[in-house]
Design a protein around this motif. Sequence first.
Motif, PDB file in Angstrom:
ATOM      1  N   GLU A   1       0.843  -1.198   0.000  1.00 51.89           N
ATOM      2  CA  GLU A   1       0.000   0.000   0.000  1.00 51.89           C
ATOM      3  C   GLU A   1       0.876   1.245   0.000  1.00 51.89           C
ATOM      4  O   GLU A   1       1.827   1.364   0.788  1.00 51.89           O
ATOM      5  CB  GLU A   1      -0.900   0.011   1.236  1.00 51.89           C
ATOM      6  CG  GLU A   1      -1.789   1.243   1.325  1.00 51.89           C
ATOM      7  CD  GLU A   1      -2.547   1.334   2.630  1.00 51.89           C
ATOM      8  OE1 GLU A   1      -3.363   2.263   2.781  1.00 51.89           O
ATOM      9  OE2 GLU A   1      -2.319   0.475   3.514  1.00 51.89           O
ATOM     10  N   GLN A   2       0.542   2.173  -0.868  1.00 57.34           N
ATOM     11  CA  GLN A   2       1.255   3.448  -0.899  1.00 57.34           C
ATOM     12  C   GLN A   2       0.578   4.406   0.080  1.00 57.34           C
ATOM     13  O   GLN A   2      -0.636   4.556   0.057  1.00 57.34           O
ATOM     14  CB  GLN A   2       1.242   4.042  -2.300  1.00 57.34           C
ATOM     15  CG  GLN A   2       1.933   3.193  -3.348  1.00 57.34           C
ATOM     16  CD  GLN A   2       1.899   3.844  -4.712  1.00 57.34           C
ATOM     17  OE1 GLN A   2       2.398   4.958  -4.892  1.00 57.34           O
ATOM     18  NE2 GLN A   2       1.312   3.160  -5.675  1.00 57.34           N
ATOM     19  N   ARG A   3       1.386   5.048   0.903  1.00 59.04           N
ATOM     20  CA  ARG A   3       0.848   5.986   1.885  1.00 59.04           C
ATOM     21  C   ARG A   3       1.670   7.270   1.865  1.00 59.04           C
ATOM     22  O   ARG A   3       2.895   7.246   1.665  1.00 59.04           O
ATOM     23  CB  ARG A   3       0.880   5.379   3.284  1.00 59.04           C
ATOM     24  CG  ARG A   3      -0.064   4.192   3.468  1.00 59.04           C
ATOM     25  CD  ARG A   3      -0.131   3.766   4.919  1.00 59.04           C
ATOM     26  NE  ARG A   3      -0.552   4.862   5.790  1.00 59.04           N
ATOM     27  CZ  ARG A   3      -0.610   4.780   7.121  1.00 59.04           C
ATOM     28  NH1 ARG A   3      -0.263   3.632   7.722  1.00 59.04           N
ATOM     29  NH2 ARG A   3      -1.009   5.795   7.846  1.00 59.04           N
ATOM     30  N   THR A   4       0.973   8.378   2.067  1.00 64.24           N
ATOM     31  CA  THR A   4       1.653   9.668   2.153  1.00 64.24           C
ATOM     32  C   THR A   4       2.127   9.879   3.580  1.00 64.24           C
ATOM     33  O   THR A   4       1.324   9.890   4.524  1.00 64.24           O
ATOM     34  CB  THR A   4       0.711  10.811   1.735  1.00 64.24           C
ATOM     35  OG1 THR A   4       0.287  10.600   0.387  1.00 64.24           O
ATOM     36  CG2 THR A   4       1.424  12.147   1.831  1.00 64.24           C
ATOM     37  N   ARG A   5       3.427   9.990   3.733  1.00 62.40           N
ATOM     38  CA  ARG A   5       4.028  10.226   5.046  1.00 62.40           C
ATOM     39  C   ARG A   5       4.953  11.426   4.943  1.00 62.40           C
ATOM     40  O   ARG A   5       4.913  12.198   3.986  1.00 62.40           O
ATOM     41  CB  ARG A   5       4.777   8.973   5.518  1.00 62.40           C
ATOM     42  CG  ARG A   5       3.867   7.761   5.811  1.00 62.40           C
ATOM     43  CD  ARG A   5       4.675   6.630   6.450  1.00 62.40           C
ATOM     44  NE  ARG A   5       3.844   5.535   6.938  1.00 62.40           N
ATOM     45  CZ  ARG A   5       3.576   4.441   6.258  1.00 62.40           C
ATOM     46  NH1 ARG A   5       4.069   4.293   5.035  1.00 62.40           N
ATOM     47  NH2 ARG A   5       2.833   3.487   6.777  1.00 62.40           N
ATOM     48  N   THR A   6       5.799  11.605   5.952  1.00 69.44           N
ATOM     49  CA  THR A   6       6.748  12.707   5.969  1.00 69.44           C
ATOM     50  C   THR A   6       8.156  12.166   6.143  1.00 69.44           C
ATOM     51  O   THR A   6       8.362  10.973   6.417  1.00 69.44           O
ATOM     52  CB  THR A   6       6.441  13.694   7.111  1.00 69.44           C
ATOM     53  OG1 THR A   6       6.633  13.014   8.364  1.00 69.44           O
ATOM     54  CG2 THR A   6       5.014  14.215   7.018  1.00 69.44           C
ATOM     55  N   ALA A   7       9.136  13.075   6.005  1.00 69.33           N
ATOM     56  CA  ALA A   7      10.523  12.664   6.186  1.00 69.33           C
ATOM     57  C   ALA A   7      10.765  12.124   7.585  1.00 69.33           C
ATOM     58  O   ALA A   7      11.599  11.229   7.789  1.00 69.33           O
ATOM     59  CB  ALA A   7      11.446  13.848   5.905  1.00 69.33           C
ATOM     60  N   ALA A   8      10.045  12.633   8.563  1.00 70.17           N
ATOM     61  CA  ALA A   8      10.209  12.149   9.933  1.00 70.17           C
ATOM     62  C   ALA A   8       9.830  10.680  10.063  1.00 70.17           C
ATOM     63  O   ALA A   8      10.351   9.967  10.936  1.00 70.17           O
ATOM     64  CB  ALA A   8       9.367  12.996  10.891  1.00 70.17           C
TER      65      ALA A   8
END
Length: 718
Positions: A112-119
């Motif tokens: 699954e592709q998920r939008t996350r952050t660099a953190a």
Amino acid sequence: MSEREVEFVQYDVPPLRSGTYTVRVEQTVNQAAPNHFPITRQFAVAGERFALDPADVAAVFPPDLANGEYSGALPHVVLTHPTLPWERTSVAGDTAAPWLAVLLFDDADVPEQRTRTAADLIRLDEPITVRGSRATGLGRLPSGTLSYPGINPLDYGERPDQECTTIDLSADLFSRVAPSARDLPYLAHIRRSDTLDVEDTAAAIVDRALVLGNRVPQDDARAHAMLVSLEHLGPLLPADDGTKSAAFGDARAIRLTVLRAWSFTATTMGETFLGLLEQLNAPPEDRARRVSALRLPYREGAAPRPAAVAAAMAAQADGTLDAGGARVLVDNAIGMGYVALGEHLRFAGETVSWYRGPLTPFRVATGVRAPISCPDEANRYNPQTGMFDVSYAAAWQLGQLLALQSSEYAIALYNWRRRIRTARAIAEEQALIGRLLGDALPSVTRRREEHLLAAGDPDEPPRLVTDWLAALRLLNGVPFNYLVADEQMLPPESLRAFHVDRSWLVALLDGACSIGRASTGEQRLDLLAAPVALDRSIAAARGLRPNPRPASNHVNANNEMTGFLLRSQVVSGWSSLGVCGYEDAEMTVEVPKLRMARLSGDVLLCLFDGTVAAVAIHEPPEQLHCGVEGRPGHFTTTLRDVTGRTPGRQLRDPQTRGWATAPVPARADLRTLRVAAAADTVREALNDRFRQGIRTFTSAELALELVKGVVRVEFADV
């Protein structure tokens, strides 16, 4: 490189990879202390890391959502920046290894592709720092999951809350599909090719970086390809056979950033480059004939016979036309490329008028002369039917509107006209003074005459005017509904050939020259000025294409233009189609292209400097896909000459006289290639069986061996 060749290049490592650098300069002088002066400066080379600009990706293969015969094909990404795959490091000490890789998944294991952050890529609760910034935060990567080592501190310009698309893979799945550290350097290379046959571009030679996948799709199943970052992940890459790296330790998963994702299906439905082009102009179920001319389809499925047309026209002339004859005349008009469109009359009435754009199904004799005083002068009226042909009036009006839209052109045209008026007024005045004074002509008037002569020919239009008109002559800026008045004229998966109506172009360009033509004096002036501008635009149009093909023995004495419109998935799926046109069906004399442009996502326009009898469409060199032949567990590749006299030519086995092949080994799943082992096998076969003498076998040589031949589809009698 010579034209129509493709050059394979191993890599293009930038002089400085992305990261932070320190420059230290010291100077010692011959004097008393202080005599030593050091200075230190830092700078950063910023590069893509968490996302790519859409313009960075020229194309993907197979195309997104495509269904076709992609069995054995290795998916790949074409990048516009040739240094991009090597701007960061994946395997320490290996400059040839790219930091990007294409991973291929099946429906059953696609993450699954998920939008996350660099953190979310930094270990849980680890303090985050950013070079050159006070931005901070805490890592949120779950325990038991690995990601990019050394990413903290973040580079200049990056932020802990910077968004990125990520996937989480189990350690076992990652090890099964990811390339090994030995494989990785073979999975990216550069292709250098000319732009003579592709869309108009200023660059004569283009370099495109390709990142290849290492896994072939499963037949008759959806495949999911993802371009991911492997920055600093060299220690976590699997062994050549897919064995999990010991560096995983107790970790159960790995988190990767996804820079591009697409899906496709490997089927036998024929939706390949060849299959799509061969199915162009396929007739609808209710019609038996293919249509290749740019016109509406006939209602009855067949063109009216000439005798029936002549009889209907005679009946119309003597007032005895019946419904059957009227239908014959309507079908005849449709065959000539006309469309009946509603028209709002000037005095609030409505009617139906005929319209035909500049792209006609046959050569049209020139019947319009410039200058035209107003659009009504260009209308054609049939008193027997009461219908107007507004084609040339619409062209004239459009040319005027486009000219008014370009202030730069309008000002240049006005200044040219003023210069002509001034020069002619002075010339008449000089002639009058000469007749009155004779030899006593004042020196001041002589100097004024010499000054005018030095200024050049006032009748010669400025370069800006001729270039703008030349671009308009090639239909730049003409709205698509003026070219194709009805969608049925260009249905999906069709190629429509045409002649360009020179009368329509004359009306269009004269409309563009008409701005500021407000009096009969201006009309008389344009009797001489406008034709000069139109004539100059013909030669200028031949020089507008930024990268024209070298001169050939083709001659276009009548200034004819022909071309085609292509509406197909081929245009959207293959971003840099190659097109060649020929004046003979045997394809011996090539006709130069004047313009080749993508009008929309799936529509391509191509204009030729002359009459074309045959067209060839071929795959773009930078998108030729790599792949293997055979069935899973028994993959092979056809060998090509590398160091001989004909690089790229397929080699024949000296014993069987068939095409020479070499085995391509795969991992236990029979679909993930052991790329480095394949490179060794191919090199040994070339050296042992064909005495190629190859010492260094790089990604460029392997790509040459794995690349599939260029598909070229020819259309005759267009």
